[in-house]
Design a protein around this motif. Sequence first.
Motif, PDB file in Angstrom:
ATOM      1  N   LEU A 422       1.115  -2.386  -6.338  1.00  0.00           N
ATOM      2  CA  LEU A 422       1.471  -0.974  -6.225  1.00  0.00           C
ATOM      3  C   LEU A 422       0.238  -0.136  -5.940  1.00  0.00           C
ATOM      4  O   LEU A 422      -0.878  -0.457  -6.384  1.00  0.00           O
ATOM      5  CB  LEU A 422       2.116  -0.483  -7.522  1.00  0.00           C
ATOM      6  CG  LEU A 422       3.426  -1.150  -7.945  1.00  0.00           C
ATOM      7  CD1 LEU A 422       3.848  -0.635  -9.323  1.00  0.00           C
ATOM      8  CD2 LEU A 422       4.524  -0.871  -6.926  1.00  0.00           C
ATOM      9  N   THR A 423       0.456   0.943  -5.209  1.00  0.00           N
ATOM     10  CA  THR A 423      -0.635   1.884  -4.986  1.00  0.00           C
ATOM     11  C   THR A 423      -0.852   2.701  -6.253  1.00  0.00           C
ATOM     12  O   THR A 423       0.000   2.734  -7.147  1.00  0.00           O
ATOM     13  CB  THR A 423      -0.316   2.830  -3.825  1.00  0.00           C
ATOM     14  OG1 THR A 423       0.799   3.662  -4.214  1.00  0.00           O
ATOM     15  CG2 THR A 423       0.036   2.060  -2.566  1.00  0.00           C
ATOM     16  N   ASP A 424      -2.015   3.374  -6.311  1.00  0.00           N
ATOM     17  CA  ASP A 424      -2.299   4.205  -7.473  1.00  0.00           C
ATOM     18  C   ASP A 424      -1.249   5.300  -7.635  1.00  0.00           C
ATOM     19  O   ASP A 424      -0.825   5.610  -8.742  1.00  0.00           O
ATOM     20  CB  ASP A 424      -3.699   4.829  -7.330  1.00  0.00           C
ATOM     21  CG  ASP A 424      -4.084   5.635  -8.555  1.00  0.00           C
ATOM     22  OD1 ASP A 424      -4.160   5.046  -9.647  1.00  0.00           O
ATOM     23  OD2 ASP A 424      -4.280   6.860  -8.411  1.00  0.00           O
ATOM     24  N   LEU A 425      -0.816   5.890  -6.516  1.00  0.00           N
ATOM     25  CA  LEU A 425       0.193   6.936  -6.558  1.00  0.00           C
ATOM     26  C   LEU A 425       1.515   6.405  -7.098  1.00  0.00           C
ATOM     27  O   LEU A 425       2.190   7.058  -7.895  1.00  0.00           O
ATOM     28  CB  LEU A 425       0.402   7.528  -5.160  1.00  0.00           C
ATOM     29  CG  LEU A 425       1.439   8.659  -5.050  1.00  0.00           C
ATOM     30  CD1 LEU A 425       1.007   9.836  -5.923  1.00  0.00           C
ATOM     31  CD2 LEU A 425       1.592   9.093  -3.584  1.00  0.00           C
ATOM     32  N   GLU A 426       1.895   5.188  -6.683  1.00  0.00           N
ATOM     33  CA  GLU A 426       3.142   4.594  -7.159  1.00  0.00           C
ATOM     34  C   GLU A 426       3.070   4.296  -8.658  1.00  0.00           C
ATOM     35  O   GLU A 426       4.033   4.502  -9.394  1.00  0.00           O
ATOM     36  CB  GLU A 426       3.448   3.305  -6.393  1.00  0.00           C
ATOM     37  CG  GLU A 426       3.855   3.553  -4.926  1.00  0.00           C
ATOM     38  CD  GLU A 426       3.969   2.275  -4.126  1.00  0.00           C
ATOM     39  OE1 GLU A 426       4.759   2.251  -3.171  1.00  0.00           O
ATOM     40  OE2 GLU A 426       3.252   1.300  -4.459  1.00  0.00           O
ATOM     41  N   ARG A 427       1.901   3.812  -9.105  1.00  0.00           N
ATOM     42  CA  ARG A 427       1.760   3.534 -10.541  1.00  0.00           C
ATOM     43  C   ARG A 427       1.852   4.819 -11.355  1.00  0.00           C
ATOM     44  O   ARG A 427       2.485   4.866 -12.404  1.00  0.00           O
ATOM     45  CB  ARG A 427       0.438   2.814 -10.814  1.00  0.00           C
ATOM     46  CG  ARG A 427       0.412   1.359 -10.312  1.00  0.00           C
ATOM     47  CD  ARG A 427      -0.754   0.602 -10.898  1.00  0.00           C
ATOM     48  NE  ARG A 427      -2.039   1.051 -10.348  1.00  0.00           N
ATOM     49  CZ  ARG A 427      -2.666   0.479  -9.332  1.00  0.00           C
ATOM     50  NH1 ARG A 427      -2.125  -0.583  -8.736  1.00  0.00           N
ATOM     51  NH2 ARG A 427      -3.826   0.941  -8.908  1.00  0.00           N
TER      52      ARG A 427
END
Length: 618
Positions: A422-427
């Motif tokens: 996952l990307t940081d934004l998704e996390r």
Amino acid sequence: MGDDSAGGDDELARAVLASSPNAVVALDRDQTVLVWNPAAERLFGWSAEEMLGRRAPIVPEELTAEHNAVLERVRTGGQVSLRTKRFRSDGTMLDLRVDTSALRQGSSVVGYVCVHHLTEVDESAKHRMARRARLVRRLTDVVGDINAELELPAVLDRISASLTELTGADAGGFVLIEGERLRLVSTYQLPGSIRDTTTDLRTSLVGKLLRTGKTVMLESQGLDDLVWAELDGLHTIALGLAAVGGRPYGALYALFAGTKPEHVELELLELLAGHAGIAVGNAMAYQDAVRQRAHERAVFDASADGIAVLDGKGRVIQWNPAAAELTAFSADVVLGGPPPFPLPEPGEKLTFQLETGRWLDVVSATIDETGEVVVDFRDVTRAKELEEAKDLFLATTSHELRTPITIVRGFASTLDSRWDKLTDLERRSAVHTIAERAKSLGHLMDHLLLGSRAGADELAVRIEIFDLGERIHAATLGLPVLSDRHRVEVVIPDGLPYVSGDALATDIILGQLLENAFKYSPQGGLISVEAWPEDEHVVVVVDDEGVGIAPNDRERVFERFVQVDSGDRRRFGGVGLGLYIVRSLARAQGGDVTAHPRPGGGTRMRLVLHSGSDTPMR
């Protein structure tokens, strides 16, 4: 433009079904599958491609009649929530809660929508529910036994014995109210020598209970001077008021020397007290009628219960005014024919629903001297509604808990299994969602705790002088940006007096009233908050332009577990405790909250608190 809008609605509907955590199955009138969402595929194991256009093989053969009965009930009006079982594709059986409602096209029912929830109840909850169910079933048997008795001493002794059996009390007794005196007429597990003891009503626990306006009470202070102190180790008395025709008649005493009573014991005491008043009244009325035939008509006509007398062929020969009122059948209509409901066997009780929707408990007894049958029946609609309200509360609470828990579990599982992908934004988005859902769970738990404390009269408030105008400004600060469909207007005059009460409790009241104003005006409109002094009080009104409250529901909305039926019980959510808590907190401060129609449509909630000063303090 119309086609584009319709297409958008269809896409939105498909998206909602696809994202639903619950298995949604739509059927046509022939029970052919029209919709089989992804959650249904996961739950039952069959794909939508396999199910669409055919009957779903999920209903066990032995439950087919039950399933068809539910569909018929839904077709004729209403929604049915039922705990039952269904098959998976691998042949295993699922324990489910199925909520079934009508699929409508215009005013016509074209099919059914079934929402399936897995039933997961912890063992402790199962034990409590099973225990309560056993006690309620036992109460039903006990009431049947009591009503089957027509000799007063036997009725009184059966009531006292049943009291200890149902509540776990160590001893019990029944007192009659005789003018300004009380007389002890029945005891169980107590010395017989204290029977017929009398005392002054005003200084008794019964007098104290009457002054509270309630029907049950716990007392653990000053018991040593009471006649009940004959029970060694007595530490708590539970008191239940018995009434006939809405008037106090007597009281049941449950005496505890061991364990202390809990909520379910008090509930059963209250129910038994209600039945006891009727049973004792009926027994005395029956004996008077047998012994004094000259007074038979007066007793017959004055009874709060419906009473009918049948001849040896089952024809009605007497029909009292209460019978006409309860059944909506006048004496002229029923005399000479059978009663408008089935009859139980002598000594048994039958619960029956009239076409008017009213529920009756019916008992009968044969008069050996004449061969006639006396039929006694009373209105138990309120008890039925209370039971349904509690069942709805349990179902609603389960639903309210399941949705955020499912979402939290899903996002947490995603983070656990796919963190590195996952990307940081998704996390961050996933963690934010978990936090928001955890917050909603905390809010629900707070409501349940406050509702429990309010129901047990344990709400503690701190009375002080505070600035109500400041609390209103704080509660409404930032509200205008919460919804682009609502407008918020606050009108507080200069010099608004301070009030006497609890600032924190008032914050909770204002927050709940504002939340309801937004929630129950889904189409938007004006949310208006206004305050002004009135006599020795300060009045705050919260107006909305929403769905409004029917006149008959303006008091019911303040009861526990009540949600006004808007035709879609899940439309607004909640467990039916918000306004109950609001009123409890307001009254604990010496104030009150009431519901009124808003001029022009919508709802006006009116909060009244005591002024803390004769002159403005701002």
